[in-house]
Scaffold this active site. Structure first.
Site, PDB file in Angstrom:
ATOM      1  N   ARG A  83     -66.895 -63.985  45.139  1.00 52.69           N
ATOM      2  CA  ARG A  83     -66.831 -62.689  44.468  1.00 52.69           C
ATOM      3  C   ARG A  83     -65.582 -62.442  43.643  1.00 52.69           C
ATOM      4  NH1 ARG A  83     -68.031 -58.536  49.108  1.00 52.69           N
ATOM      5  NH2 ARG A  83     -67.831 -60.282  50.556  1.00 52.69           N
ATOM      6  N   TRP A 252     -71.504 -71.112  40.138  1.00 52.54           N
ATOM      7  CA  TRP A 252     -71.375 -72.562  40.251  1.00 52.54           C
ATOM      8  C   TRP A 252     -71.415 -72.910  41.730  1.00 52.54           C
ATOM      9  CZ3 TRP A 252     -67.788 -69.541  37.566  1.00 52.54           C
ATOM     10  CH2 TRP A 252     -66.703 -69.097  38.325  1.00 52.54           C
ATOM     11  N   GLU A 257     -72.208 -76.455  49.897  1.00 54.08           N
ATOM     12  CA  GLU A 257     -73.612 -76.026  49.831  1.00 54.08           C
ATOM     13  C   GLU A 257     -74.521 -77.247  49.690  1.00 54.08           C
ATOM     14  OE1 GLU A 257     -72.760 -72.993  46.475  1.00 54.08           O
ATOM     15  OE2 GLU A 257     -74.390 -72.107  47.658  1.00 54.08           O
TER      16      GLU A 257
HETATM   17  N1  ARG Z   1     -76.877 -72.359  48.743  1.00 53.52           N
HETATM   18  C1  ARG Z   1     -77.755 -72.432  47.613  1.00 53.52           C
HETATM   19  C2  ARG Z   1     -77.988 -73.885  47.251  1.00 53.52           C
HETATM   20  O1  ARG Z   1     -77.422 -74.744  47.836  1.00 53.52           O
HETATM   21  C3  ARG Z   1     -77.189 -71.709  46.410  1.00 53.52           C
HETATM   22  C4  ARG Z   1     -76.845 -70.246  46.630  1.00 53.52           C
HETATM   23  C5  ARG Z   1     -75.951 -69.687  45.557  1.00 53.52           C
HETATM   24  N2  ARG Z   1     -74.713 -70.421  45.464  1.00 53.52           N
HETATM   25  C6  ARG Z   1     -73.774 -70.246  44.549  1.00 53.52           C
HETATM   26  N3  ARG Z   1     -72.738 -71.017  44.562  1.00 53.52           N
HETATM   27  N4  ARG Z   1     -73.884 -69.314  43.640  1.00 53.52           N
HETATM   28  O2  ARG Z   1     -78.706 -74.226  46.337  1.00 53.52           O
END
Ligand code: ARG
Length: 375
Positions: A83, A252, A257
């Site tokens: 954020r 991004w 993730e």
């Molecule tokens: N966690 C999700 C993924 O691996 C993306 C969620 C949004 N993430 C971000 N960095 N804006 O695809």
């Protein structure tokens, strides 16, 4: 005439059915136009919006109101660790789309513009509000770019197990993938007055990064890759008492993730056993920490490969430090920063990041503007 009959709307009445939510939406509208970020608007703008909302159940926001609202929605979203960049969000106004094909084209343009050189721009495309009859455009995909997951006869999944249902649906509509582990799904869009339609993503809008490891040449042979842009498309954007059911937005990636969820979760690509095997780790007991060691190398590969490909990505340490800077700035501005601890912390090495070692103002699900998950 009895009272019940008197309540039946006549054909000349412009607005029947008083919305059960109207009180709440009027409150949200009133609060929205009182935000300091909108203090340059004349008072009559707020009164006009409230009047239209009360009498017609809706009103039309300006592009400026939407972009400010979307930035506030990002700032208010308690699960997002990214954020600190909320002010940089840009709007692509797609409220004038009239068909599923128009909307698909707008989404493709969004993806094209999101990645420019090595920079990723945070964008949101906002489509039409729901009509008075409740009919609305919908993107069924959870993100604009998702990899298919195919159930195979032996009960395993080829591709992303998280996308099995969407893949089945796309196939029922007539889409056929190449049956690799990384087939990009088409966009599934429903539009008022149209049957559900699918639109293949043009190859030029899907930038992908093949994964390799700086020290292990064999890593590239695993054939892993991921896409450059995360673009969430299954959340409603709620601003000033209005709901935008089509509001895909992108930022991004944080490397974890991909490396510590998408490719490593047991119910996703589940790559840790394979990577541990190639690393020659002893998998006979959990106590060897083979999972943890494989996880670190996978995440090293993600960061290394995105950098090498020239696609922006942030690591979990850096984003955590940026987030705490954001919390401090919010406090200095006289605002709290509600945060969901379990979402803010990274899925690996959480205790190494500063976000782990403190608590946050508790999330308040009623805060608006916000992005709201749809059922
Ligand atoms: N966690 C999700 C993924 O691996 C993306 C969620 C949004 N993430 C971000 N960095 N804006 O695809």
């Amino acid at each position: 005439m009895n009272r019940t009959a008197a309540r039946v709307p006549s054909v000349v009445e412009p607005n029947p059915a008083p919305d059960a939510d109207l009180g709440r939406r009027l409150r949200e509208c009133d609060e929205f136009f009182r935000q300091p970020e909108l203090s340059h608007l004349p008072r009559r703008r707020r009164l006009m919006a409230l009047w239209q909302l009360r009498t017609h159940g809706s009103y039309r926001q300006t592009a400026e109101e939407i972009v400010i609202g979307a930035r506030l929605a990002w700032r208010n979203h308690d699960r997002c660790v990214g954020r600190s960049h909320w002010r940089s969000l840009e709007l692509l106004d797609a409220r004038s789309v009239r068909s599923a094909a128009d909307l698909a084209a707008a989404c493709f343009e969004h993806l094209r513009r999101a990645l420019q050189g090595r920079a990723v721009r945070s964008l949101i495309t906002v489509g039409p509000q729901a009509g008075p009859d409740g009919q609305s455009f919908r993107i069924l995909n959870s993100q604009l770019i998702r990899y298919a997951g195919y159930r195979t006869p032996d009960g395993t999944v080829l591709g992303d197990p998280d996308a099995v249902e969407l893949t089945d649906l796309a196939r029922r509509l007539g889409w056929r993938g190449a049956r690799t582990a990384f087939d990009v799904l088409p966009l599934l869009i429903s539009a008022p007055g149209e049957p559900l339609r699918w639109f293949p993503l043009p190859p030029d809008v899907v930038r992908e990064v093949p994964l390799e490891h700086p020290d292990h040449p064999w890593f590239a042979e695993l054939g892993l890759k991921w896409h450059a842009i995360p673009a969430v498309s299954n959340m409603n954007l709620e601003i000033g008492g209005l709901t935008y059911p089509v509001a895909p937005f992108n930022g991004w990636y944080v490397s974890t993730e991909i490396g510590a969820r998408n490719l490593s979760d047991r119910d996703r690509y589940d790559m840790l056993p394979v990577i541990a095997e190639r690393l020659g780790l002893d998998r006979s007991s959990e106590r060897t920490l083979w999972r943890d060691r494989a996880l670190v190398e996978l995440n090293v590969a993600v960061l290394h490969s995105y950098r090498k490909a020239g696609v922006y990505i942030v690591d979990h340490h850096t984003v955590a430090t940026q987030f705490l800077g954001h919390v401090r700035r919010e406090e200095a501005a006289g605002r709290g920063c509600p945060a969901d601890w379990s979402w803010i912390n990274p899925p690996m090495s959480a205790g190494l990041t500063p976000t782990f070692h403190r608590y946050y103002d508790p999330p308040d699900p009623a805060v608006r503007p916000n992005f709201v998950r749809r059922e």
